[in-house]
Design an enzyme around this catalytic site. Sequence first.
Site, short mmCIF file in Angstrom:
data_model
loop_
_atom_site.label_atom_id
_atom_site.label_comp_id
_atom_site.label_asym_id
_atom_site.label_seq_id
_atom_site.Cartn_x
_atom_site.Cartn_y
_atom_site.Cartn_z
N ARG A 90 0.83 -1.21 0.00
CA ARG A 90 0.00 0.00 0.00
C ARG A 90 0.87 1.26 0.00
O ARG A 90 0.63 2.19 -0.75
CB ARG A 90 -0.93 -0.01 1.21
N TRP A 112 -0.80 -2.71 8.52
CA TRP A 112 -1.32 -2.40 7.19
C TRP A 112 -1.17 -0.90 6.95
O TRP A 112 -1.54 -0.10 7.80
CB TRP A 112 -2.79 -2.82 7.08
N THR A 113 -0.68 -0.51 5.79
CA THR A 113 -0.16 0.84 5.63
C THR A 113 -1.00 1.75 4.74
O THR A 113 -0.49 2.75 4.22
CB THR A 113 1.28 0.80 5.08
N GLU A 114 -2.30 1.45 4.58
CA GLU A 114 -3.12 2.36 3.78
C GLU A 114 -3.00 3.80 4.26
O GLU A 114 -2.96 4.74 3.45
CB GLU A 114 -4.60 1.92 3.81
N TRP A 120 -6.97 -13.98 11.15
CA TRP A 120 -7.03 -12.52 11.21
C TRP A 120 -8.41 -11.97 11.52
O TRP A 120 -8.54 -10.88 12.08
CB TRP A 120 -6.51 -11.90 9.91
N ASP A 158 -0.18 -6.47 -3.76
CA ASP A 158 -1.58 -6.16 -3.49
C ASP A 158 -2.14 -5.39 -4.68
O ASP A 158 -1.45 -5.19 -5.68
CB ASP A 158 -1.73 -5.35 -2.18
N ASP A 173 -2.72 -0.83 12.57
CA ASP A 173 -3.33 0.33 11.94
C ASP A 173 -4.50 0.85 12.77
O ASP A 173 -4.92 2.00 12.60
CB ASP A 173 -3.77 0.02 10.50
N GLU A 200 -10.25 -12.02 1.22
CA GLU A 200 -11.03 -10.95 0.60
C GLU A 200 -11.06 -11.09 -0.92
O GLU A 200 -10.64 -10.20 -1.66
CB GLU A 200 -10.49 -9.58 1.02
N HIS A 217 -6.89 -9.41 -4.25
CA HIS A 217 -5.86 -8.39 -4.02
C HIS A 217 -4.79 -8.43 -5.12
O HIS A 217 -3.59 -8.39 -4.84
CB HIS A 217 -5.21 -8.59 -2.65
#
Length: 551
Positions: A153, A466-468, A391, A182, A418, A320, A253
């Site tokens: 991300r 997670w780095t969004e 998760w 991703d 996050d 997902e 993804h």
Amino acid sequence: MTHDAAGLIPAPRHDQSRPGRAGARIHPRRTALAAGPGTEGVARLLRTTLGQALGLALPDGEPGGDDTISLRIDAALEPEGYRLTVADGRVEIAGGTAAGVHWGTQTLRQLLGPDAYRRAPLRGAETGWELAERTVEDAPRFAWRGLMLDVARHFMPKDGVLAYLDLLAAHKLNVFHFHLTDDQGWRVEIRRYPRLTEVGAWRERTKLGHRASPLWDERPHGGHYTQDDIREIVAYAAERHITVVPEIDIPGHSQAAIAAYPELGNTDVIDTASLGVWTTWGINPNVLAPTDNTLRFYENVLEEVLELFPGSFVHIGGDECPKDQWKASPAAQERIRALGLADEDELQSWFIRHFGHWLAARGRRLIGWDEILEGGAPDAPLPEGAAVSSWRGYAGGIAAARAGHDVVMCPEQQVYFDHRQAPGEDEPVPIGYVRTLEDVYRFEPVPPQLTGVGADRVLGAQANVWTEVMEDRRRVDYQTFPRLAAFAEVVWSALPPSPERDFEAFQGRMEAHYARLDALGVSYRPPAGPLPWQRRPGLLGRPREGAPPIV
């Protein structure tokens, strides 16, 4: 100067010190280092880190000699266990393996004070460092003590990744889960398919904040690691007794890969040639097509991945994956019929099983997010040896353990870093539930539903970053620290049950640990809250209220 830090983190099993009795003096010019058989690599790293930080020469010495740090293997200790003894002018670190000796050296660094974490010496070059008489005996609770870093991300340049490996080692964490692909970017060079990085490593712009935000950063964003970069990262980790687990996402993804090679997508449903690398966040509808071409493509990708990453596990994502395109695709529907599958869920399970068997045939083990448990026909379970990253809560891990699979616990509600660290408007880009330092300290990886053999299936746990909404290293630092210190103690130390844990004592030890993080240059969240430049006013998040559910 005297250093006898009481703030050991993670807390050791046994720590007996005699503050009034001199144990040993570490002197820049006189103190020697004796590396017993099998500890040569640990000695080399210790010379590098302490040599840089404290100006120690550490010439070769005789084991057990005066004014000597001795390293040795003691097979009577647990594999990652160690015993550190400071007495009679000597320091000895014994470990069950070289890894155990290495963890013992991390404790020695803590005892020497925060200056031992710097890149050049500040003081003490004349007088040295005095350590009180002390014995520390320790071993980890779990074999898997991990951190997942999402570089897809927001790309983290190589020097930042190496710095994070140093931080893992300093906290006695031993697994680095490297989320490399991703929808928003493909980060590892694959020589057979150069467009994966030529095209897939760059996006035109980036959503600022949560996907509902109206704000954009209009600059292109991206980057990737060359294969030599990856080899360097893996070797750097190995020196620190850290295993790197790569993640290549399949079959969801995957828009960055489809943007580079449109034939990988469901071409009979959408114009895949029009897709670019995704610029926003969330669950993406564009998933891989279940074709032989896709299987061969990812086998070829994984062939190169296996050459770069020698560890047992390869993470293939599996989470997902919306099924809408498969439902609309005549080719996917024909594949379901040809394989005798019941539906699209079983089609995803077929995807996962294919790569599980492919990896197993090459001596590797598949690990994936807990969705990989879904959709399998009764006669087509996960391949033997496959493991599950739980998760969405504990439930997937419980089901996997009961089915005979190893589990890494990383429930979103507990250890997704996050998620915000406090309520209130000052917290930058507030995502998810409030997860304070104390909340993380009270995280328990083994749920009460698992006992005996089932509990033994829990390899350990990892925190996921997670780095969004983390655009650079400073933001990653802020979200990760100090919570990673609490997590490290949870997965290493033999703590009492969650409600009985002495958080106040941990906070007291953190006072010494903040000084170490300062010396390491970590932009952590201060206990009193974010500093003005750590805030992100105006960036929309998605906070969730109340206590997170235990699911």
